[in-house]
Motif scaffolding. Structure first.
Motif, PDB file in Angstrom:
ATOM      1  N   CYS A 196     -92.647  75.437  -6.511  1.00 17.78           N
ATOM      2  CA  CYS A 196     -93.837  76.286  -6.541  1.00 17.78           C
ATOM      3  C   CYS A 196     -94.974  75.496  -7.184  1.00 17.78           C
ATOM      4  O   CYS A 196     -94.761  74.767  -8.163  1.00 17.78           O
ATOM      5  N   GLY A 197     -96.167  75.622  -6.625  1.00 12.37           N
ATOM      6  CA  GLY A 197     -97.332  75.020  -7.247  1.00 12.37           C
ATOM      7  C   GLY A 197     -97.851  75.887  -8.380  1.00 12.37           C
ATOM      8  O   GLY A 197     -97.446  77.039  -8.548  1.00 12.37           O
ATOM      9  N   ARG A 198     -98.770  75.344  -9.154  1.00 14.22           N
ATOM     10  CA  ARG A 198     -99.395  76.101 -10.245  1.00 14.22           C
ATOM     11  C   ARG A 198    -100.865  76.386  -9.931  1.00 14.22           C
ATOM     12  O   ARG A 198    -101.637  76.741 -10.820  1.00 14.22           O
ATOM     13  N   GLY A 199    -101.230  76.221  -8.651  1.00 19.64           N
ATOM     14  CA  GLY A 199    -102.616  76.415  -8.263  1.00 19.64           C
ATOM     15  C   GLY A 199    -102.880  77.775  -7.647  1.00 19.64           C
ATOM     16  O   GLY A 199    -102.183  78.754  -7.919  1.00 19.64           O
ATOM     17  N   ALA A 200    -103.885  77.813  -6.779  1.00 17.99           N
ATOM     18  CA  ALA A 200    -104.376  79.067  -6.211  1.00 17.99           C
ATOM     19  C   ALA A 200    -103.308  79.764  -5.377  1.00 17.99           C
ATOM     20  O   ALA A 200    -102.559  79.129  -4.642  1.00 17.99           O
ATOM     21  N   TRP A 201    -103.264  81.088  -5.519  1.00 15.68           N
ATOM     22  CA  TRP A 201    -102.421  81.982  -4.717  1.00 15.68           C
ATOM     23  C   TRP A 201    -100.919  81.789  -4.949  1.00 15.68           C
ATOM     24  O   TRP A 201    -100.108  82.229  -4.152  1.00 15.68           O
ATOM     25  N   ASP A 208     -91.635  84.279 -10.504  1.00 14.38           N
ATOM     26  CA  ASP A 208     -90.308  84.447  -9.902  1.00 14.38           C
ATOM     27  C   ASP A 208     -89.499  83.157  -9.997  1.00 14.38           C
ATOM     28  O   ASP A 208     -88.301  83.182 -10.299  1.00 14.38           O
ATOM     29  N   ALA A 209     -90.151  82.026  -9.721  1.00 12.23           N
ATOM     30  CA  ALA A 209     -89.447  80.739  -9.795  1.00 12.23           C
ATOM     31  C   ALA A 209     -88.981  80.456 -11.220  1.00 12.23           C
ATOM     32  O   ALA A 209     -87.865  79.975 -11.438  1.00 12.23           O
ATOM     33  N   GLU A 210     -89.828  80.760 -12.193  1.00  9.99           N
ATOM     34  CA  GLU A 210     -89.445  80.551 -13.590  1.00  9.99           C
ATOM     35  C   GLU A 210     -88.282  81.457 -13.980  1.00  9.99           C
ATOM     36  O   GLU A 210     -87.359  81.028 -14.684  1.00  9.99           O
ATOM     37  N   ARG A 211     -88.298  82.696 -13.514  1.00  9.87           N
ATOM     38  CA  ARG A 211     -87.196  83.596 -13.807  1.00  9.87           C
ATOM     39  C   ARG A 211     -85.899  83.107 -13.173  1.00  9.87           C
ATOM     40  O   ARG A 211     -84.833  83.156 -13.800  1.00  9.87           O
ATOM     41  N   MET A 212     -85.978  82.605 -11.937  1.00 10.26           N
ATOM     42  CA  MET A 212     -84.791  82.064 -11.291  1.00 10.26           C
ATOM     43  C   MET A 212     -84.275  80.851 -12.058  1.00 10.26           C
ATOM     44  O   MET A 212     -83.058  80.679 -12.206  1.00 10.26           O
ATOM     45  N   VAL A 232    -102.116  72.404  -6.899  1.00 11.40           N
ATOM     46  CA  VAL A 232    -101.220  72.667  -5.774  1.00 11.40           C
ATOM     47  C   VAL A 232    -101.240  74.150  -5.437  1.00 11.40           C
ATOM     48  O   VAL A 232    -100.710  74.974  -6.180  1.00 11.40           O
ATOM     49  N   SER A 233    -101.851  74.477  -4.292  1.00 18.01           N
ATOM     50  CA  SER A 233    -102.042  75.865  -3.899  1.00 18.01           C
ATOM     51  C   SER A 233    -100.967  76.326  -2.915  1.00 18.01           C
ATOM     52  O   SER A 233    -100.167  75.532  -2.422  1.00 18.01           O
ATOM     53  N   HIS A 234    -101.010  77.603  -2.633  1.00 15.21           N
ATOM     54  CA  HIS A 234    -100.069  78.252  -1.705  1.00 15.21           C
ATOM     55  C   HIS A 234    -100.574  78.009  -0.282  1.00 15.21           C
ATOM     56  O   HIS A 234    -101.180  78.880   0.341  1.00 15.21           O
ATOM     57  N   ASP A 235    -100.310  76.796   0.219  1.00 12.57           N
ATOM     58  CA  ASP A 235    -100.935  76.433   1.501  1.00 12.57           C
ATOM     59  C   ASP A 235    -100.138  75.334   2.188  1.00 12.57           C
ATOM     60  O   ASP A 235     -99.401  74.568   1.563  1.00 12.57           O
ATOM     61  N   TRP A 236    -100.324  75.270   3.515  1.00 14.36           N
ATOM     62  CA  TRP A 236     -99.577  74.320   4.344  1.00 14.36           C
ATOM     63  C   TRP A 236     -99.832  72.864   3.952  1.00 14.36           C
ATOM     64  O   TRP A 236     -98.930  72.026   4.077  1.00 14.36           O
TER      65      TRP A 236
END
Length: 251
Positions: A196-201, A208-212, A232-236
């Protein structure tokens, strides 16, 4: 690159479902599309190109399937039970119908010699499915590369909870799974990668990733939960970098 297209009737979903295969041989990799997506989205977004070297080297054979999210996670219906039952119908389609087809195609492509269990992957909602399917059926899958997934069903069902939402909420059923459960030992022998990125969206995916990560650590499951930077955003554009990077560790 060799490709093959299939359109086959699903008795669980009562409609035709489509999927596409890339490559001539190698470890089978099942790609779940992003939310409400189609089997061709992965190719159209450049994700097949970014792992083309693995495909052409016959290290992997990629199977891109269709989604059913529009009837489940994305549905605006007031009938939440019907929504989550639609997810279970999709679960049975994948596990009871598509996976046997993948194994049959893979076995034939590899000269009758199985190339191991299926690796799951996907981005966003595809990442959600990739992890959830692996955890629910570790007998079918070898591992997952889950990119930017949400792993808490409450994100989609904020005012509803039952046995099926629980069964599709990894942060809950892994928390509730006893340390000595036979699945826990199976998980320890799987290739589990969450990114998972720590950027936008990337919220609530980060949480959730941290909990997992915490749950896997507590149960001594050697999963790799990786966080990329604040840019790093939620993007392709980022998923095209992440997937080939992690593929190098498992294929």
């Amino acid at each position: 690159m060799k490709t093959a297209y299939y359109k086959e009737y699903s008795y669980n979903l009562d409609r035709d479902m489509e999927f596409k295969v890339y490559g001539t041989a190698g470890k089978p990799v099942l790609v779940f599309p992003s939310q409400d997506g189609r089997f061709y989205d992965f190719e159209n977004q450049g994700m097949i190109t970014c792992i083309q070297d693995y495909i052409e080297a016959e290290r992997i054979q990629v199977f891109c399937c269709d989604s059913n999210d529009i009837n489940s996670w994305s549905s605006k219906s007031w009938d939440n039970r019907k929504r989550i039952e639609a997810q279970e119908q999709y679960f049975r389609y994948i596990t009871d119908e598509l996976c046997p087809r993948i194994y049959a195609i893979s076995k034939e492509a590899n000269g009758g010699i199985p190339r191991g269990a299926i690796l799951t992957t996907g981005c966003s909602m595809g990442g959600t499915h990739a992890l959830n399917f692996l955890l629910r059926r570790p007998d079918l899958f070898s591992g997952c590369i889950a990119l930017s997934g949400a792993y808490n069903a409450r994100f989609f069902f904020p005012d509803y909870w039952d046995d099926l939402t629980y069964a599709n909420s990894p942060v809950d059923y892994i928390d509730g799974m006893p340390y000595g459960h036979p699945y826990v030992d199976q998980y320890r022998h799987k290739d589990i990668i969450l990114c998972c990125g720590r950027g936008a969206w990337e919220v609530p995916m980060q949480d959730d990733a941290e909990r997992m990560r915490q749950l896997f650590d507590y149960k001594n499951i050697p999963a790799w939960v990786d966080f990329w930077g604040s840019d790093v955003s939620h993007d392709w554009v980022w998923w095209r970098q992440e997937l080939p990077y992690y593929m190098s560790f498992v294929c």
